[in-house]
Motif scaffolding. Structure first.
Motif, PDB file in Angstrom:
ATOM      1  N   ASP A 174       0.831  -1.203   0.000  1.00  0.00           N
ATOM      2  CA  ASP A 174       0.000   0.000   0.000  1.00  0.00           C
ATOM      3  C   ASP A 174       0.864   1.251   0.000  1.00  0.00           C
ATOM      4  O   ASP A 174       0.566   2.233  -0.687  1.00  0.00           O
ATOM      5  CB  ASP A 174      -0.921   0.014   1.235  1.00  0.00           C
ATOM      6  CG  ASP A 174      -2.079  -0.955   1.059  1.00  0.00           C
ATOM      7  OD1 ASP A 174      -2.322  -1.353  -0.097  1.00  0.00           O
ATOM      8  OD2 ASP A 174      -2.707  -1.324   2.067  1.00  0.00           O
ATOM      9  N   LEU A 175       1.916   1.181   0.803  1.00  0.00           N
ATOM     10  CA  LEU A 175       2.810   2.335   0.896  1.00  0.00           C
ATOM     11  C   LEU A 175       3.443   2.635  -0.464  1.00  0.00           C
ATOM     12  O   LEU A 175       3.498   3.790  -0.899  1.00  0.00           O
ATOM     13  CB  LEU A 175       3.903   2.050   1.930  1.00  0.00           C
ATOM     14  CG  LEU A 175       4.928   3.157   2.113  1.00  0.00           C
ATOM     15  CD1 LEU A 175       4.270   4.391   2.695  1.00  0.00           C
ATOM     16  CD2 LEU A 175       6.062   2.703   3.006  1.00  0.00           C
ATOM     17  N   ILE A 176       3.887   1.573  -1.153  1.00  0.00           N
ATOM     18  CA  ILE A 176       4.507   1.781  -2.462  1.00  0.00           C
ATOM     19  C   ILE A 176       3.503   2.407  -3.428  1.00  0.00           C
ATOM     20  O   ILE A 176       3.818   3.343  -4.166  1.00  0.00           O
ATOM     21  CB  ILE A 176       5.054   0.445  -3.018  1.00  0.00           C
ATOM     22  CG1 ILE A 176       6.245  -0.008  -2.177  1.00  0.00           C
ATOM     23  CG2 ILE A 176       5.482   0.602  -4.469  1.00  0.00           C
ATOM     24  CD1 ILE A 176       6.758  -1.385  -2.520  1.00  0.00           C
ATOM     25  N   LYS A 177       2.258   1.888  -3.371  1.00  0.00           N
ATOM     26  CA  LYS A 177       1.214   2.443  -4.249  1.00  0.00           C
ATOM     27  C   LYS A 177       1.006   3.926  -3.972  1.00  0.00           C
ATOM     28  O   LYS A 177       0.891   4.740  -4.882  1.00  0.00           O
ATOM     29  CB  LYS A 177      -0.110   1.694  -4.000  1.00  0.00           C
ATOM     30  CG  LYS A 177      -0.332   0.543  -4.951  1.00  0.00           C
ATOM     31  CD  LYS A 177      -1.789   0.146  -4.941  1.00  0.00           C
ATOM     32  CE  LYS A 177      -1.995  -1.091  -4.107  1.00  0.00           C
ATOM     33  NZ  LYS A 177      -3.374  -1.605  -4.110  1.00  0.00           N
ATOM     34  N   GLU A 178       0.938   4.253  -2.684  1.00  0.00           N
ATOM     35  CA  GLU A 178       0.672   5.629  -2.283  1.00  0.00           C
ATOM     36  C   GLU A 178       1.815   6.559  -2.715  1.00  0.00           C
ATOM     37  O   GLU A 178       1.588   7.637  -3.266  1.00  0.00           O
ATOM     38  CB  GLU A 178       0.516   5.627  -0.757  1.00  0.00           C
ATOM     39  CG  GLU A 178       0.090   6.924  -0.144  1.00  0.00           C
ATOM     40  CD  GLU A 178       0.272   6.869   1.369  1.00  0.00           C
ATOM     41  OE1 GLU A 178      -0.088   5.837   1.982  1.00  0.00           O
ATOM     42  OE2 GLU A 178       0.788   7.851   1.916  1.00  0.00           O
ATOM     43  N   LEU A 179       3.033   6.091  -2.500  1.00  0.00           N
ATOM     44  CA  LEU A 179       4.186   6.937  -2.816  1.00  0.00           C
ATOM     45  C   LEU A 179       4.355   7.118  -4.314  1.00  0.00           C
ATOM     46  O   LEU A 179       4.832   8.146  -4.771  1.00  0.00           O
ATOM     47  CB  LEU A 179       5.464   6.318  -2.227  1.00  0.00           C
ATOM     48  CG  LEU A 179       5.539   6.335  -0.710  1.00  0.00           C
ATOM     49  CD1 LEU A 179       6.755   5.562  -0.243  1.00  0.00           C
ATOM     50  CD2 LEU A 179       5.591   7.767  -0.181  1.00  0.00           C
ATOM     51  N   ARG A 180       3.920   6.136  -5.060  1.00  0.00           N
ATOM     52  CA  ARG A 180       4.024   6.247  -6.503  1.00  0.00           C
ATOM     53  C   ARG A 180       3.266   7.481  -6.990  1.00  0.00           C
ATOM     54  O   ARG A 180       3.751   8.243  -7.817  1.00  0.00           O
ATOM     55  CB  ARG A 180       3.452   4.996  -7.157  1.00  0.00           C
ATOM     56  CG  ARG A 180       3.338   5.187  -8.616  1.00  0.00           C
ATOM     57  CD  ARG A 180       2.285   4.541  -9.396  1.00  0.00           C
ATOM     58  NE  ARG A 180       1.154   3.901  -8.824  1.00  0.00           N
ATOM     59  CZ  ARG A 180       0.322   3.200  -9.578  1.00  0.00           C
ATOM     60  NH1 ARG A 180       0.595   3.015 -10.835  1.00  0.00           N
ATOM     61  NH2 ARG A 180      -0.749   2.672  -9.043  1.00  0.00           N
ATOM     62  N   HIS A 181       2.059   7.689  -6.440  1.00  0.00           N
ATOM     63  CA  HIS A 181       1.287   8.859  -6.839  1.00  0.00           C
ATOM     64  C   HIS A 181       1.920  10.132  -6.313  1.00  0.00           C
ATOM     65  O   HIS A 181       2.076  11.108  -7.029  1.00  0.00           O
ATOM     66  CB  HIS A 181      -0.152   8.744  -6.316  1.00  0.00           C
ATOM     67  CG  HIS A 181      -0.917   7.672  -7.017  1.00  0.00           C
ATOM     68  ND1 HIS A 181      -1.120   7.695  -8.373  1.00  0.00           N
ATOM     69  CD2 HIS A 181      -1.503   6.538  -6.563  1.00  0.00           C
ATOM     70  CE1 HIS A 181      -1.809   6.624  -8.733  1.00  0.00           C
ATOM     71  NE2 HIS A 181      -2.051   5.898  -7.645  1.00  0.00           N
ATOM     72  N   LYS A 182       2.282  10.079  -5.047  1.00  0.00           N
ATOM     73  CA  LYS A 182       2.784  11.288  -4.387  1.00  0.00           C
ATOM     74  C   LYS A 182       4.063  11.801  -5.044  1.00  0.00           C
ATOM     75  O   LYS A 182       4.247  12.993  -5.224  1.00  0.00           O
ATOM     76  CB  LYS A 182       3.057  10.963  -2.918  1.00  0.00           C
ATOM     77  CG  LYS A 182       3.323  12.177  -2.092  1.00  0.00           C
ATOM     78  CD  LYS A 182       3.081  11.873  -0.630  1.00  0.00           C
ATOM     79  CE  LYS A 182       3.238  13.142   0.175  1.00  0.00           C
ATOM     80  NZ  LYS A 182       2.977  12.879   1.595  1.00  0.00           N
ATOM     81  N   TYR A 183       4.952  10.876  -5.406  1.00  0.00           N
ATOM     82  CA  TYR A 183       6.235  11.303  -5.957  1.00  0.00           C
ATOM     83  C   TYR A 183       6.338  11.029  -7.449  1.00  0.00           C
ATOM     84  O   TYR A 183       7.419  11.106  -8.012  1.00  0.00           O
ATOM     85  CB  TYR A 183       7.384  10.623  -5.203  1.00  0.00           C
ATOM     86  CG  TYR A 183       7.523  11.140  -3.795  1.00  0.00           C
ATOM     87  CD1 TYR A 183       8.222  12.308  -3.541  1.00  0.00           C
ATOM     88  CD2 TYR A 183       6.934  10.479  -2.736  1.00  0.00           C
ATOM     89  CE1 TYR A 183       8.332  12.805  -2.269  1.00  0.00           C
ATOM     90  CE2 TYR A 183       7.037  10.963  -1.448  1.00  0.00           C
ATOM     91  CZ  TYR A 183       7.744  12.130  -1.225  1.00  0.00           C
ATOM     92  OH  TYR A 183       7.845  12.625   0.056  1.00  0.00           O
TER      93      TYR A 183
END
Lengths: 350, 313
Positions: free
Chosen positions: A204-213
């Protein structure tokens, strides 16, 4: 798909010299990575997943070398496209590593230096790749710690890796990768060493960071469950080649390559009792010798005669989906996928 | 941490007391002939008088307690045979600083040369620097020290233009002994640091550090060296103190008035008080070395905390 490519690999060959013998680890891979997507590469141990991605960062072992093909990186904002296979000098790699392409390793327990506080280790990355002073770097480090979900970053900053759990350490490792401010993030089996509940959190964290960064992510895994969870596209790798590539739906619901079928068949099925779990017979081919035809043919009970003679090219199933198998040739006989695969196709057992 | 330190120091004292008592008792088991130079010609009465003078006729516990009482007042006793009626502390006072000075210099030289050598060998593994370093290490380890000590003295004294007789106040005369004493340690630190660094450089955190774009030199210096130094650090205080105790061979080769070989001499001469004094010194040095080694480890490696019990996480 009219997305922008960030990495374009064509016919890449990688070889290793081992005790006078040559190991052909990557056998002519072609692959595109689009901006902002998560591309999963699945395959069994030794299929060359890690080697393939390491070559983008110049991190191959000393006896490994690129023997042909190209890998063009086009994500840099302030400079021209880079032909990664032509980068030779350490100095030039330093402009790529971390700065453009960052990597997360498999085992968070050993990925951090035990003698330095995690704050310092993240800050090292900030100072290397973002032109900021010491106090600003610390501020940003605290922000990255927050971003990867570490509570109380002020206090955590000064703690050592051994004071963190496995999942927390993996978060720190991700923070280090993010702190490099890269375009591409390579995750080399990021959840293999973690227990299942933590795995989901990290994904989930990887998914979230993909959008954010705005990252493009290459996710290496041998866990199809992970893939279904997170990937936009899936590349199935076997014996140093990508045998099938497509969107997540393409691969799970419309697989065409016998190897992909075999992989799907070996997934444990819910509600099936009393039958042995399917396993693929035989072993992967010896990469020291030249492989003739389809590398999977010797393990494929339904192999065609041509599979042993000529290596199949890519056949396009749809614009997003292609596979390297003679079964897709118009002249091929009709071979049905194994029952489990048909079941998934029809009922969606996943 | 402080609590641990207190406990540890208390235990060190206990160790010292046990060592001294044991040595004291063992010395009393030696045949009494050694105490007198013309034992054969002495009458039993003379022998008794002699022993009584030295306080050897009292029961053993009384002797032990007397010894420790004197020790607490800083009195190590008087040498009887080695140098008649000179306090032991006076004898040591002259000799110890010479050995300490020799030890400090040689230790500094070995660390300053050995560590960078090991680090560079690891950095340029299998390249010419590594090969030359390996050659040096193999030579030092394989050739008996006595051989190259002699050659260093033979050619070194000519080269430096110094005489064979040691002049304690002339720095020039210190160069060769210090160098001779350092060579073994240089090889030791070079070899082990290289080995530990090569081990470390295959670890995952090094790969991650490289993947985040750190230069090879940066990774070596900031990550690998520190981690490789930890297992080595433990031995440095002990090695240092061992050097300080003095080298019998080098001190006799250059006729340096240090304390190397003193213990053997006084044991041979049956000079009990001297033996006690030197054993006390050596034991202190040993215990202190181990303590410092452990403390240094704690300082360098955050994972080790001495305050906690095993399994207490």
């Amino acid at each position: 798909m009219n997305q922008e490519k960030i990495l374009e690999v064509n016919d890449l060959d990688i070889k290793f010299e081992l005790r006078g013998k040559t190991l052909h680890a990557i056998r002519g891979i072609s692959l595109d990575l689009y901006k902002g997507e998560i591309l999963a590469i699945v395959g069994e141990s030794g299929s060359g997943k890690s080697v393939f991605t390491k070559s983008f960062m110049g991190l191959l072992e000393r006896n490994g070398y690129v023997d042909g093909g190209s890998a063009v990186y086009s994500g840099a904002e302030d400079r021209e496209n880079v032909e990664l296979t032509a980068v030779k000098r350490e100095k030039d790699w330093l402009k790529i590593r971390g700065h453009e392409i960052a990597m997360i390793m498999q085992d968070p327990m050993t990925s951090l230096s035990p003698l330095k506080t995690i704050g310092v280790q993240i800050m090292e990355a900030v100072l290397l790749h973002q032109k900021v002073g010491h106090s600003e770097a610390k501020k940003r480090t605290l922000k990255y710690l927050m971003d990867v979900g570490i509570q109380d970053p002020e206090k955590r900053f000064d703690q050592y890796p051994h004071e963190f759990s496995g999942g927390m350490r993996q978060r720190v490792v991700i923070a280090i990768a993010i702190a490099c401010n890269p375009q591409i993030l390579i995750c080399d089996e990021p959840t293999t060493a973690l227990d299942v509940t933590i795995q989901a959190q990290i994904l989930d964290l990887i998914k979230e960071l993909r959008h954010k960064y705005r990252l493009s992510v290459i996710l290496i895994t041998h866990d199809l469950g992970v893939v279904a969870n997170i990937a936009d596209r899936v590349a199935v790798m076997y014996a140093g080649d990508i045998v099938e590539i497509g969107t997540c739906e393409d691969i799970f619901y419309d697989a065409r390559h016998p190897y992909t079928w075999a992989l799907l068949s070996s997934l444990p099925q819910v509600g099936v009792k009393g039958t042995d779990l399917f396993s693929i017979p035989g072993t992967p081919p010896n990469l020291y010798t030249e492989i003739k035809g389809d590398a999977f043919a010797p393990r494929n009970p339904q192999a065609l005669k041509i599979d042993f003679v000529k290596r199949p090219p890519y056949f396009e199933v749809s614009p997003t989906h292609k596979a390297k198998t003679w079964l897709l040739d118009p002249r091929a006989p009709k071979v049905d996928p194994p029952p489990v695969v048909s079941k998934i196709r029809n009922g969606g057992l996943l | 941490m402080l609590k641990y330190l207190g406990k540890r120091i208390a235990r060190s004292f206990l160790t010292l007391i046990i060592i001294l008592t044991a040595v004291f008792c063992l010395l009393r088991l030696m045949p009494i002939e050694g105490y007198f130079q013309n034992f054969d010609k002495m009458t039993p009465q003379q022998i008794q008088v002699g022993l009584k003078e030295m306080g050897l006729t009292d029961p053993l516990p009384v002797q032990v307690i007397r010894f420790f009482k004197d020790l607490l007042q800083g009195d190590l006793g008087v040498s009887r045979i080695y140098r008649s009626n000179v306090p032991v502390s006076d004898i040591l006072k002259d000799k110890v600083p010479v050995s300490v000075k020799l030890g400090v210099w040689s230790m500094a030289l070995s660390l300053l040369v050995g560590l960078p050598m090991g680090a560079l060998m690891a950095r340029y593994k299998y390249r010419w620097f590594d090969k030359i370093g390996t050659l040096f290490i193999v030579c030092i380890q394989a050739v008996p020290a006595a051989v190259y000590f002699l050659y260093i003295q033979l050619y070194g004294t000519k080269l430096m233009g110094v005489g064979l007789l040691f002049q304690i106040n002339d720095p020039k005369y210190w160069v060769l002994p210090v160098l001779s004493m350092s060579l073994g340690n240089i090889a030791f630190y070079g070899m082990w640091l290289r080995r530990y660094m090569v081990d470390e450089s295959n670890k995952d955190y090094v790969k991650l550090a490289k993947a985040k774009g750190m230069s090879e030199g940066g990774v070596m210096f900031k990550h690998i060296f520190r981690n490789a130094f930890v297992p080595l650090a433990q031995y440095i205080p002990t090695a240092f103190l061992n050097t300080v105790i003095g080298s019998i061979y080098i001190e006799s080769l250059y006729s340096i008035p240090g304390m190397g070989g003193l213990l053997v001499t006084v044991i041979k001469k049956h000079d009990n008080t001297m033996v006690q004094g030197i054993v006390l010194l050596y034991a202190c040095v040993g215990v202190l070395g181990l303590l410092l080694g452990d403390l240094l480890m704690v300082l360098l490696d955050p994972r080790i905390s001495l305050g906690k019990k095993e399994g207490d996480r």
